[in-house]
Design an enzyme around this catalytic site. Structure first.
Site, PDB file in Angstrom:
ATOM      1  N   LYS A 104       0.817  -1.228   0.000  1.00  7.72           N
ATOM      2  CA  LYS A 104       0.000   0.000   0.000  1.00  7.72           C
ATOM      3  C   LYS A 104       0.841   1.263   0.000  1.00  7.72           C
ATOM      4  O   LYS A 104       0.441   2.287  -0.540  1.00  7.72           O
ATOM      5  CB  LYS A 104      -0.963   0.021   1.194  1.00  7.72           C
ATOM      6  N   ASP A 198       0.095   4.272   7.788  1.00  2.00           N
ATOM      7  CA  ASP A 198      -0.394   3.041   7.166  1.00  2.00           C
ATOM      8  C   ASP A 198      -1.872   3.214   6.755  1.00  2.00           C
ATOM      9  O   ASP A 198      -2.289   2.815   5.667  1.00  2.00           O
ATOM     10  CB  ASP A 198      -0.221   1.878   8.161  1.00  2.00           C
ATOM     11  N   LYS A 202      -3.455   3.087   2.922  1.00  2.00           N
ATOM     12  CA  LYS A 202      -4.578   2.221   2.547  1.00  2.00           C
ATOM     13  C   LYS A 202      -5.736   3.049   1.994  1.00  2.00           C
ATOM     14  O   LYS A 202      -6.437   2.629   1.078  1.00  2.00           O
ATOM     15  CB  LYS A 202      -5.028   1.397   3.756  1.00  2.00           C
TER      16      LYS A 202
END
Ligand code: HSE
Length: 425
Positions: A104, A198, A202
């Protein structure tokens, strides 16, 4: 028609890589109309002990053995990070190999370049595993006739685990994080997870497929969960909320909000009830249809299953899920968003302090919905927390007011702001 054989080169044999090896073995036993042959696995160290048995002839430390092998038609990349994953994926696509990746961070940065390369070379680029929470919805989002109006995601297992453990155990952020690191639930360097990056990766990867919009990563507002205290979790609960690290997207006409930060969610909402490593996604489209999904956000099999689903699409000759080109969207600046706010001030327990704070908020046109102040401060500790919940206000006004309040001589330490989100389902 004969059996379709997919010849694979795997980059990375960590937890997810081992999960893929195990699931491929299991799938091949079904003896369906396709078969996966693992030709080579690129690893860093040949002689590392590995819990999953893999024939040593399959292992190599030389990437060329996969990239230059014309027999290998599909590359699976699960090493993560930007380099050398970027070079591997681009070269594989240029050589006409299909690529399946869980990366990602890379998709969030150069997703459009990767898709262009895949289209140019007539290859499949599988990215389901880039957001394990949402991959079961991704196809229907990508092909939906209607645009998303609002989307909320809990996309980071580590952060959700930490927040729920703090609540259950009554412990501080740092002691829960330390324990999570000891048992391997949190990385040694947890910043990517707990500081929200993170989740932002995503979100950007998901939006590219669901909205056809490659949002520049650096334009997404990102704030993590480091400043959330157990006290905030308790105050939030008293006010009827739980705190979650959320990815939030709101679209009205061509105007888009996309942000990642902790938020207070009403306790009864489904996303507020996600526990531990559970992740979730929910959304409402422009005709008012609301859907949601809850799924484990991390781990060997959840991620490996998402990879396998893309591999099966390749075996069945399915077409690439492509970002649909939608019209251009204007991203709202963070200062322009409107929200209700949870505010925590640490101030001296003195006459007139509450009046001063509410005066400053009033001057910035911020209206207070409720206030909590618990009793008197202990003598040894003359500062007290004051909690306020505001009505909807503009972010810039709230930030300006907090700066003024923090500069007061009665203020002890930086105040905390958590945005409130009403949720969907
Ligand atoms: N580190 C991620 C998380 C899992 O904690 O959610 C992999 O995406």
């Amino acid at each position: 028609m004969g059996k379709k054989v997919v010849r694979l080169g795997l980059f990375g044999l960590g937890t997810v890589g081992r999960g893929i090896v195990e699931l491929l073995q299991r799938k091949n036993k079904e003896k369906g109309d396709y078969e996966f042959v693992l030709e080579k696995i690129a690893v860093k160290h040949l002689d590392k002990e590995r819990p999953t048995s893999v024939a040593s002839r399959l292992l190599t430390t030389n990437h060329r053995e996969i990239l230059e092998n014309p027999e290998i038609d599909t590359v699976v990349e699960v090493i993560g990070g930007i380099s050398p994953a970027k070079e591997i994926i681009l070269e594989a696509l240029k050589k006409g190999k299909n690529v399946v990746t869980a990366n990602k961070a890379l998709l969030a940065r150069i997703g459009s370049q990767l898709f262009e390369e895949a289209i140019k070379n007539n290859c499949y680029l599988g990215v389901r595993a880039s957001n394990v929470a949402s991959y079961r919805l991704i196809e229907s989002l990508a092909f939906s006739p209607f645009q998303i109006e609002k989307l909320l995601g809990v996309f980071n297992a580590t952060s959700n685990y930490i927040l729920t453990q703090m609540e259950k155990k009554g412990q501080s952020f740092s002691s829960v994080l330390e324990k999570a690191q000891e048992i391997g639930y949190a990385e040694e360097d947890p910043s990517n997870d707990i500081d929200g990056y993170d989740t932002a990766h995503k979100l950007v990867a998901l939006l590219s497929l669901a909205m056809g919009y490659f949002l520049p990563l650096e334009s997404v507002f990102v704030e993590g969960i480091r400043r959330i205290s157990y006290q905030d979790i308790l105050f939030a609960r008293e006010l009827g909320y739980r705190i979650k690290l959320l990815a939030i997207v709101k679209r009205r006409d061509n105007n888009l909000e996309a942000r990642v930060h902790p938020a207070l969610l009403p306790i009864g909402k489904e996303m507020a009830q996600l526990e531990g490593i559970e992740n979730g996604l929910e959304l409402r489209d422009e005709v008012g249809v609301e859907v949601g999904i809850k799924a484990p956000g991390a781990g060997k099999y959840p991620t490996a299953t998402a990879i396998l689903e893309d591999l099966i699409c390749i075996a069945k000759g399915r077409k690439l899920i492509l970002p649909q080109q939608r019209k251009h969207l204007n991203l709202k600046k963070m200062g322009e968003i409107e929200s209700e706010y949870y505010l925590r001030f640490n101030v001296l327990d003195r006459v007139g302090v509450l009046a001063k704070i509410s005066g400053i908020l009033g001057n910035h046109n911020i209206s207070i919905a409720s206030v909590i102040q618990k009793g008197k401060a202990e003598k040894s500790l003359n500062s007290v927390p004051i909690i306020m919940l505001t009505y909807e206000a503009e972010e810039e006004a709230v930030q300006d007011a907090l700066k003024e309040i923090d500069a007061l001589s009665v203020a002890k330490g930086k105040s905390l702001l958590i945005r409130v989100e009403e949720g969907i389902l």
